[in-house]
Design an enzyme around this catalytic site. Structure first.
Site, mmCIF file in Angstrom:
data_model
loop_
_atom_site.group_PDB
_atom_site.id
_atom_site.type_symbol
_atom_site.label_atom_id
_atom_site.label_comp_id
_atom_site.label_asym_id
_atom_site.label_seq_id
_atom_site.Cartn_x
_atom_site.Cartn_y
_atom_site.Cartn_z
ATOM 1 C CE LYS A 90 -3.760 1.757 3.000
ATOM 2 N NZ LYS A 90 -4.454 1.450 4.282
ATOM 3 C CB SER A 147 -7.793 3.177 3.618
ATOM 4 O OG SER A 147 -6.858 2.665 4.550
ATOM 5 C CB SER A 159 -7.954 0.128 6.534
ATOM 6 O OG SER A 159 -8.705 1.293 6.726
#
Length: 593
Positions: free
Chosen positions: A143, A224, A248
């Site tokens: 990420k 996220s 997330s």
């Protein structure tokens, strides 16, 4: 797709050159080469065939004759050990897959410009008989808030951090490099891991654009860690890393039909990761199987001098790692699981609820005892039945009982500390970020109703900035309340099962966001397992396994046992391939369900 061109060009470039004749005629060699580049058979791999549906839209291309669809890490290691595939070949095949579908799903932020050289070095190690472990030569993504000290950016999806340089790799990336894994690139995410705004399009960032689930491109892909879950679910990469402050990791796992492991806070280091709240932040893997995910967990956990929270794991982690706890369905015999029905299950929609109940019945038939009504005793204080609400304490009139009270203060201080270690940037505080968004309002959406993805502008940032990071009495009361109400008096109390046999774990619907929210505030681990798809829109959902702090061995044992059960009975209530609903959709913001 321009952002992906450089490493592919470097990988495919040749040193050969051919001079044109004085008459500017094209040599026969170039005629042949040009002819070979004309696409005569564009289907099934290169373009989605009109009027085709489901899995046939974007089949995974063969890799040197090998089918990579749903391939496991063990299978890849076997192929590389037999000389049928190299790490470099494998990486290039995943790059081709990325080029095939990323214009649709937008899961990739950027590729590592050095991946070909790294892959070649790992192949050379293997040729000398040195294999570092199960991840040797396996490509992965991280990420874009997980720091790398290399030629890639670390920006949390914001243009404001472009060009900033970290002092070192994040601990988890260093651990994966040491394990021989090949970092292929960065994945897209919800900008600033959802901290900047409370009304936003999940999976969107200014730098990365809108990430979209391959299962349905018009619906919330989960965030996220959106790109990480999407890429693994769409067979673009074997595994990826995500981060979680509140849901997330497990949310995009659930919505992309992959395994997501959210570890106990302190099991994996956050050093070098763009922070949100040090009391809740953690790093964990996305993978298509439990075994693959646990291989990754084994590589990334450990004590790190740059994150003192990791010292809490001393004496609480198993000698020999977590892979030893992987089990088959026989492990379900004698297990005792709890169902917090009123706390979470009644909040699920009818379709998802009925399918998860059917899966629980299969688990019961495999020999587990399932106890209904094992509720979170504090649920009226910590669960907003109207939807996910991290300011639920304030909603009830008690900001000193609110998770958001903690996060706002911690973010202000944590982001200042992180930015203070960066080089080559003038962004040094939350105030600098807020000003950047205002100064670039048209693209960044600093003000409300300017950008469709950030309808409230940057209200999360403004709320955090208003605290100035002051840890006042309200803050400390909230810290004490949230930890106790969700932990000792919440999950732990439910697991004690007053008046009955203590439970091994709780089973929860992950897509009911209030379930992982409770674990997030407690700092406890959760695993999300693929459990089926919604009939109406093809979006997946997950079955969550929830435990107390440091209960990863138990969660891994039973999650892998359930996964084996799903495979053995050939139920549809498991991971399935994407059906690509609305594959041409470009709606913004994405629909939230």
């Amino acid at each position: 797709m321009v952002k992906l061109l450089a490493p592919l060009v470097a990988a495919l470039a040749t040193t050969a050159s051919t001079s044109l004749s004085s008459a500017h005629t094209i040599p026969k060699q170039l005629e042949s080469q040009a002819e070979s580049q004309v696409l005569k058979d564009p289907y099934p791999y290169h373009f989605p065939l009109q009027n085709s549906t489901g899995e046939n839209l974007f089949p995974v291309p063969k890799c040197h004759g090998i089918n990579l669809e749903e391939i496991t890490i063990d299978r890849l290691q076997h192929l590389m050990a037999k000389g049928r595939l190299t790490s470099l070949q494998l990486a290039m095949c995943y790059v081709k897959r990325i080029y095939q579908i990323d214009d649709y799903v937008n899961a990739i932020m950027e590729l590592n410009p050095d991946f070909t050289e790294i892959a070649a070095e790992l192949d050379e190690e293997r040729s000398r008989g040195h294999v570092r472990g199960p991840l040797h030569g396996i490509p992965f993504l991280v990420k874009d808030n997980i720091g790398t000290k290399d030629k890639m950016e670390t920006t949390a999806g914001s243009w404001s951090l472009l060009g900033s340089v970290l002092p070192r790799d994040s601990f988890v990336v260093k651990q994966l490099r040491d394990a021989g894994a090949l970092i292929l690139g960065k994945s897209t995410l919800s900008e600033w891991a959802d901290m900047r705004s409370n009304y936003y399009s999940e999976g969107y960032s200014a730098r990365g654009g809108q990430a979209r689930s391959a299962y349905n491109l018009s619906i919330n892909p989960g965030g996220s860690s959106s790109g990480s879950g999407i890429a693994v679910g769409a067979n673009m990469i074997p595994f990826a890393l995500g981060t979680e402050t509140d849901g997330s990791i497990v949310s995009p796992a659930s919505r992309n039909a992959v395994v997501g492991i959210k570890p106990t806070v302190g099991l994996t280091s956050r050093a070098g990761v763009i922070p949100e709240c040090h009391r809740q932040d953690t790093v964990g893997p996305h993978a298509r199987t439990m075994r693959d995910a646990v291989y990754v967990l084994d590589a990334i956990y450990g004590v790190d001098q740059h994150d003192n929270y990791t010292e809490a794991q001393i004496g609480k982690t198993p000698a020999g790692g977590y892979s030893q706890f992987l089990a088959d369905k026989s492990a379900l015999k004698g297990a005792t699981f709890g169902i917090p029905w009123e706390s979470f299950w009644t909040l699920a929609d009818d379709d998802m609820q009925s399918k998860l109940v059917e899966l629980v019945e299969l688990i019961r038939e495999a020999g587990a005892t399932v106890v209904n009504g094992t509720e979170i005793p504090t649920r009226d204080l910590v669960i907003n039945r109207n939807g996910w609400d991290w300011d639920f304490g304030a909603t009830r009139g008690y900001p000193n009982e609110s998770e958001y009270t903690i996060v706002k203060v911690d973010f202000y201080n944590d982001i200042r500390k992180y930015l203070g270690e960066l080089n080559n940037t003038d962004i040094k505080s939350l105030e600098d970020i807020v000003k950047y968004n205002y100064d670039n309002d048209g693209t960044e959406g600093g003000n409300p109703n300017v950008h469709p993805a950030f309808q409230s502008g940057q209200d999360g940032f403004l709320a955090s900035m208003a605290t100035q990071g002051i840890m006042n009495e309200t803050y400390w009361q909230a810290v004490e309340f949230c930890k106790r109400a969700t932990g000792e008096d919440g999950i732990d109390a439910a697991l004690r099962n007053a008046g009955g046999k203590p439970l091994d774990l709780l089973l929860v619907p992950i897509d009911v966001a209030q379930a992982p929210q409770i674990s997030a505030q407690a700092g406890y681990p959760v695993i999300s397992l693929p459990a089926g798809v919604r009939s109406e829109n093809g979006m997946p959902f997950g079955l969550g396994l929830m435990g107390t702090a440091w209960s990863e061995p138990s969660l891994i044992k039973y999650a892998s046992a359930i996964e084996d059960l799903q495979a053995s009975v050939e139920t549809k209530l498991r991971r399935t391939l994407p059906l690509w609903y609305d594959y041409k959709a470009r709606v913004l913001p994405v629909i939230s369900i």
